[in-house]
Enzyme design. Structure first.
Site, PDB file in Angstrom:
ATOM      1  N   VAL A 162       9.291  20.328 -33.151  1.00  0.00           N
ATOM      2  CA  VAL A 162       7.941  19.883 -33.534  1.00  0.00           C
ATOM      3  C   VAL A 162       7.907  19.200 -34.903  1.00  0.00           C
ATOM      4  O   VAL A 162       6.896  18.603 -35.268  1.00  0.00           O
ATOM      5  CB  VAL A 162       6.904  21.039 -33.522  1.00  0.00           C
ATOM      6  CG1 VAL A 162       6.742  21.609 -32.127  1.00  0.00           C
ATOM      7  CG2 VAL A 162       7.258  22.129 -34.535  1.00  0.00           C
ATOM      8  N   THR A 192       6.020  40.518 -30.547  1.00  0.00           N
ATOM      9  CA  THR A 192       7.031  39.511 -30.195  1.00  0.00           C
ATOM     10  C   THR A 192       8.158  39.666 -31.215  1.00  0.00           C
ATOM     11  O   THR A 192       8.042  40.436 -32.169  1.00  0.00           O
ATOM     12  CB  THR A 192       6.481  38.076 -30.310  1.00  0.00           C
ATOM     13  OG1 THR A 192       6.245  37.807 -31.698  1.00  0.00           O
ATOM     14  CG2 THR A 192       5.191  37.901 -29.519  1.00  0.00           C
ATOM     15  N   ASP A 230      10.937  23.684 -26.863  1.00  0.00           N
ATOM     16  CA  ASP A 230      11.318  24.632 -27.921  1.00  0.00           C
ATOM     17  C   ASP A 230      12.581  24.113 -28.602  1.00  0.00           C
ATOM     18  O   ASP A 230      13.420  23.458 -27.976  1.00  0.00           O
ATOM     19  CB  ASP A 230      11.588  26.019 -27.309  1.00  0.00           C
ATOM     20  CG  ASP A 230      11.488  27.145 -28.325  1.00  0.00           C
ATOM     21  OD1 ASP A 230      10.518  27.919 -28.246  1.00  0.00           O
ATOM     22  OD2 ASP A 230      12.366  27.241 -29.215  1.00  0.00           O
ATOM     23  N   ASN A 233       1.962  25.886 -30.656  1.00  0.00           N
ATOM     24  CA  ASN A 233       2.228  27.317 -30.808  1.00  0.00           C
ATOM     25  C   ASN A 233       3.466  27.603 -31.660  1.00  0.00           C
ATOM     26  O   ASN A 233       3.549  28.662 -32.280  1.00  0.00           O
ATOM     27  CB  ASN A 233       2.405  27.913 -29.392  1.00  0.00           C
ATOM     28  CG  ASN A 233       3.057  29.273 -29.405  1.00  0.00           C
ATOM     29  OD1 ASN A 233       2.432  30.271 -29.744  1.00  0.00           O
ATOM     30  ND2 ASN A 233       4.350  29.327 -29.048  1.00  0.00           N
ATOM     31  N   TYR A 256       3.476  31.779 -45.477  1.00  0.00           N
ATOM     32  CA  TYR A 256       2.960  31.863 -44.096  1.00  0.00           C
ATOM     33  C   TYR A 256       1.436  31.881 -44.116  1.00  0.00           C
ATOM     34  O   TYR A 256       0.788  31.169 -43.343  1.00  0.00           O
ATOM     35  CB  TYR A 256       3.522  33.118 -43.425  1.00  0.00           C
ATOM     36  CG  TYR A 256       3.098  33.313 -41.975  1.00  0.00           C
ATOM     37  CD1 TYR A 256       3.732  32.622 -40.939  1.00  0.00           C
ATOM     38  CD2 TYR A 256       2.081  34.206 -41.634  1.00  0.00           C
ATOM     39  CE1 TYR A 256       3.352  32.811 -39.617  1.00  0.00           C
ATOM     40  CE2 TYR A 256       1.698  34.398 -40.311  1.00  0.00           C
ATOM     41  CZ  TYR A 256       2.339  33.695 -39.310  1.00  0.00           C
ATOM     42  OH  TYR A 256       1.959  33.883 -37.997  1.00  0.00           O
ATOM     43  N   LYS A 289      -1.136  29.131 -42.333  1.00  0.00           N
ATOM     44  CA  LYS A 289      -2.142  29.430 -41.306  1.00  0.00           C
ATOM     45  C   LYS A 289      -3.558  29.104 -41.801  1.00  0.00           C
ATOM     46  O   LYS A 289      -4.404  28.687 -41.010  1.00  0.00           O
ATOM     47  CB  LYS A 289      -2.017  30.890 -40.848  1.00  0.00           C
ATOM     48  CG  LYS A 289      -0.671  31.190 -40.161  1.00  0.00           C
ATOM     49  CD  LYS A 289      -0.462  30.318 -38.918  1.00  0.00           C
ATOM     50  CE  LYS A 289       0.790  30.679 -38.142  1.00  0.00           C
ATOM     51  NZ  LYS A 289       0.977  29.856 -36.921  1.00  0.00           N
TER      52      LYS A 289
HETATM   53  P1  NAD Z   1       8.384  33.826 -31.432  1.00  0.00           P
HETATM   54  O1  NAD Z   1       9.369  33.767 -32.521  1.00  0.00           O
HETATM   55  O2  NAD Z   1       8.504  34.851 -30.379  1.00  0.00           O
HETATM   56  O3  NAD Z   1       8.283  32.382 -30.703  1.00  0.00           O
HETATM   57  C1  NAD Z   1       8.148  31.203 -31.443  1.00  0.00           C
HETATM   58  C2  NAD Z   1       8.969  30.099 -30.791  1.00  0.00           C
HETATM   59  O4  NAD Z   1       8.825  28.903 -31.588  1.00  0.00           O
HETATM   60  C3  NAD Z   1      10.462  30.414 -30.720  1.00  0.00           C
HETATM   61  O5  NAD Z   1      10.942  30.311 -29.388  1.00  0.00           O
HETATM   62  C4  NAD Z   1      11.091  29.355 -31.620  1.00  0.00           C
HETATM   63  O6  NAD Z   1      12.392  28.933 -31.190  1.00  0.00           O
HETATM   64  C5  NAD Z   1      10.076  28.232 -31.547  1.00  0.00           C
HETATM   65  N1  NAD Z   1      10.233  27.253 -32.633  1.00  0.00           N
HETATM   66  C6  NAD Z   1      10.522  27.515 -33.953  1.00  0.00           C
HETATM   67  N2  NAD Z   1      10.675  26.355 -34.610  1.00  0.00           N
HETATM   68  C7  NAD Z   1      10.439  25.350 -33.732  1.00  0.00           C
HETATM   69  C8  NAD Z   1      10.434  23.933 -33.823  1.00  0.00           C
HETATM   70  N3  NAD Z   1      10.743  23.301 -34.973  1.00  0.00           N
HETATM   71  N4  NAD Z   1      10.135  23.215 -32.716  1.00  0.00           N
HETATM   72  C9  NAD Z   1       9.863  23.830 -31.538  1.00  0.00           C
HETATM   73  N5  NAD Z   1       9.883  25.165 -31.382  1.00  0.00           N
HETATM   74  C10 NAD Z   1      10.165  25.924 -32.471  1.00  0.00           C
HETATM   75  O7  NAD Z   1       6.948  33.943 -32.153  1.00  0.00           O
HETATM   76  P2  NAD Z   1       5.500  34.268 -31.551  1.00  0.00           P
HETATM   77  O8  NAD Z   1       5.097  35.567 -32.067  1.00  0.00           O
HETATM   78  O9  NAD Z   1       5.460  34.003 -30.097  1.00  0.00           O
HETATM   79  O10 NAD Z   1       4.655  33.177 -32.347  1.00  0.00           O
HETATM   80  C11 NAD Z   1       3.998  32.080 -31.717  1.00  0.00           C
HETATM   81  C12 NAD Z   1       2.899  31.607 -32.650  1.00  0.00           C
HETATM   82  O11 NAD Z   1       1.935  32.668 -32.837  1.00  0.00           O
HETATM   83  C13 NAD Z   1       3.378  31.226 -34.052  1.00  0.00           C
HETATM   84  O12 NAD Z   1       2.673  30.090 -34.497  1.00  0.00           O
HETATM   85  C14 NAD Z   1       2.990  32.437 -34.887  1.00  0.00           C
HETATM   86  O13 NAD Z   1       2.822  32.117 -36.242  1.00  0.00           O
HETATM   87  C15 NAD Z   1       1.693  32.848 -34.215  1.00  0.00           C
HETATM   88  N6  NAD Z   1       1.309  34.247 -34.456  1.00  0.00           N
HETATM   89  C16 NAD Z   1       2.157  35.252 -34.139  1.00  0.00           C
HETATM   90  C17 NAD Z   1       1.789  36.567 -34.421  1.00  0.00           C
HETATM   91  C18 NAD Z   1       2.699  37.732 -34.132  1.00  0.00           C
HETATM   92  O14 NAD Z   1       2.499  38.800 -34.741  1.00  0.00           O
HETATM   93  N7  NAD Z   1       3.672  37.612 -33.249  1.00  0.00           N
HETATM   94  C19 NAD Z   1       0.535  36.837 -34.986  1.00  0.00           C
HETATM   95  C20 NAD Z   1      -0.302  35.773 -35.296  1.00  0.00           C
HETATM   96  C21 NAD Z   1       0.096  34.471 -35.013  1.00  0.00           C
END
Ligand code: NAD
Length: 277
Positions: free
Chosen positions: A63, A189, A40, A89, A154, A158
């Site tokens: 990433v 989250t 992360d 992720n 966004y 996606k």
């Molecule tokens: P979150 O913010 O809780 O966790 C995401 C993590 O990614 C964080 O710890 C952040 O530090 C890390 N991150 C950001 N930039 C980064 C980088 N350059 N390199 C490495 N790590 C990095 O978010 P989440 O809800 O757990 O989201 C995870 C995935 O699920 C994302 O791709 C998000 O788009 C997708 N998603 C989330 C939701 C939702 O409603 N929470 C819905 C659909 C899809």
């Protein structure tokens, strides 16, 4: 309950694993016997999360940086073993109207959500193809097959992840490497802080996404939508004539859920982290 015998001993790398969906997935897969490496950009939190759960490897990974991603995968392969599953992720979701979005944020969303997924897939493929096995799981979103005011960039990111992952599935057919997309609905989250889900769409818990990912590893398929109800609504709306689909989305409140309805106070900490990380 997924068949743990198909997960036990597998080396699973999860990007953005410090919190949220990534951490819930790491925790669930560890409980099923997988060896877990989380990376992360948030070094402090990834180390706290990894140490608290005694994962096999945890540390800083950006990433968007090829050297960082390659070095992380090298470390996994040297200390844990060949990567069986990569879960791309990491992602961010700043909200707001496009005309107000600073260009640096536009690029940042695309850099993390799209380039990071493409880079990770490429680096993992180069390791998996010679072995003739592996599974790349890309976390997209139901926002990847819908359009939601307040999330234009966004949404674009996606949609890109879905098209990209489907293409790889066909490009590398019969190589032994599998590709899947995960399409979560709004999930509880930090990323969704201060957002109220549109009507009929109960937010998911990160553990539900984790369970779906565990099922995918046991029985690979191209896509999984979570929750099932949100997935069905999204697919049905997508089949309707555009004006009808847009009207239903509006009636459910989707047109203001990520704009006027956002609780800015509750969301502030997330927006600050996502925009400045
Ligand atoms: P979150 O913010 O809780 O966790 C995401 C993590 O990614 C964080 O710890 C952040 O530090 C890390 N991150 C950001 N930039 C980064 C980088 N350059 N390199 C490495 N790590 C990095 O978010 P989440 O809800 O757990 O989201 C995870 C995935 O699920 C994302 O791709 C998000 O788009 C997708 N998603 C989330 C939701 C939702 O409603 N929470 C819905 C659909 C899809």
């Amino acid at each position: 309950m997924p068949d743990a015998t198909k997960i036990r001993g597998k080396v699973v790398v999860i990007t953005g694993g410090a919190r949220g969906i990534g951490l819930a997935t790491a925790t669930a897969l560890q409980a099923l016997g997988a060896k877990i490496a989380i990376g992360d950009i948030d070094e402090t939190t990834v180390k706290e999360s990894g140490a608290a759960r005694d994962f096999d490897l945890y540390g800083k990974l950006d990433v968007t940086d090829p050297a960082s991603f390659e070095a992380f995968l090298d470390e996994v392969e040297h200390t844990v073993g060949p990567v069986d599953v990569l879960i791309n992720n990491a992602g961010i979701m700043p909200t707001g109207k496009l005309a107000d979005e600073p260009d640096q944020i536009t690029r940042r969303i695309l850099d993390i959500n799209v380039y990071g997924v493409i880079l990770g897939s490429k680096l993992a493929l180069n390791r998996m193809l010679p072995r003739g096995s592996g599974h790349i799981i890309n976390i997209a979103s139901l926002a990847g097959e819908t359009h939601i005011p307040g999330l234009a960039t966004y949404n674009a990111s996606k949609h890109a992840v879905l098209g990209f992952t489907d293409t790889l599935r066909e490009e590398y057919r019969e190589t032994g490497v599998r590709f899947s997309s995960v399409l979560p609905t709004l999930t509880n989250t930090e990323l969704g802080a201060g957002v109220t889900a549109p009507k009929l769409l109960r937010p998911a818990e990160p553990e539900e996404i984790a369970d779906a990912i565990a099922e995918l590893i046991v029985s690979p398929k191209s896509k999984v939508r979570v929750t099932a109800v949100a997935g069905i609504i999204s697919q049905v709306v997508g089949l309707l004539p555009e004006a009808v689909g847009d009207g239903i989305a509006r009636a459910l409140g989707a047109s203001h859920a990520f704009l006027e309805d956002v609780d800015a106070e509750q969301r502030k900490a997330y927006e600050d982290r996502a925009r400045n990380a």
